[in-house]
Design an enzyme around this catalytic site. Structure first.
Site, short mmCIF file in Angstrom:
data_model
loop_
_atom_site.label_atom_id
_atom_site.label_comp_id
_atom_site.label_asym_id
_atom_site.label_seq_id
_atom_site.Cartn_x
_atom_site.Cartn_y
_atom_site.Cartn_z
N ASP A 8 0.64 -1.00 0.23
CA ASP A 8 0.00 -0.37 -0.04
C ASP A 8 1.54 1.76 -0.22
O ASP A 8 1.33 1.61 1.33
CB ASP A 8 -1.08 0.20 1.10
N GLU A 67 -1.52 -1.19 -4.87
CA GLU A 67 -1.95 -0.52 -5.29
C GLU A 67 -2.44 0.31 -6.19
O GLU A 67 -1.23 1.24 -6.60
CB GLU A 67 -3.17 0.06 -4.07
N ASP A 139 -2.07 0.77 7.24
CA ASP A 139 -1.75 1.16 6.35
C ASP A 139 -0.98 -0.68 6.19
O ASP A 139 -1.08 -1.12 4.62
CB ASP A 139 -0.74 1.72 5.93
#
Length: 162
Positions: A8, A67, A139
């Protein structure tokens, strides 16, 4: 058996999560955050690259999932995020890992069941799916969710190729 590293990305805080996929079974291997804690962007990007490289060396993943960039309201933030993503991707490619990218909405849909899920829902489902004793940091949970999404998507590809 496949080890998947999920990332992430962020220029100040980059979450990571590592899972092992054995058939349909997912096992938690590790997670955390790379904290850059400096003001200048070039040094932050260097720390993201070094941190991801270190995680790759430690866990020896077979797959790298990250991502995708989404359009943020603040263009400056979106550019910094894109550069942090790039640093992480270069670390993966330099270690000969295949790179897979997933939209945040797809990750939430895959893990929670709705693309509009909030961070708490993602944390809860990651904890449940990986049978963790506590919810991971937000996160890190997002990074684990990205790895889980890749595991689910690869299972679907195997099914559809039969």
């Amino acid at each position: 058996m496949t080890i998947i590293l999920g990332i992430d990305p962020g220029s100040r805080l980059t979450g990571y999560g590592v899972i092992r996929q054995t058939g349909r079974q997912l096992t938690y291997l590790g997670s955390g955050c790379i904290r850059t804690a400096v003001d200048d962007l070039p040094t932050r990007l260097k720390r993201v690259y070094a941190g991801v490289s270190e995680i790759i060396l430690q866990f020896q993943p077979d797959m790298f999932a990250i991502e995708q960039v989404f359009m943020a309201r603040n263009a400056d933030s979106a550019l910094k995020l894109g550069q942090a993503r790039g640093s992480a991707i270069v670390a993966a490619v330099n270690n000969d890992l295949p790179v897979f990218e997933y939209a945040a909405r797809l990750v939430k849909q895959s893990v929670v069941g709705t693309g509009a899920a909030d961070k708490k829902q993602v944390q809860h489902m990651v904890k449940f799916l990986l049978k963790l004793p506590a919810s991971p940091q937000a996160d890190a949970a997002d990074a684990l969710a990205i790895a889980i999404t890749h595991a689910h998507m690869s299972q679907q590809l195997i099914k559809s190729s039969r």
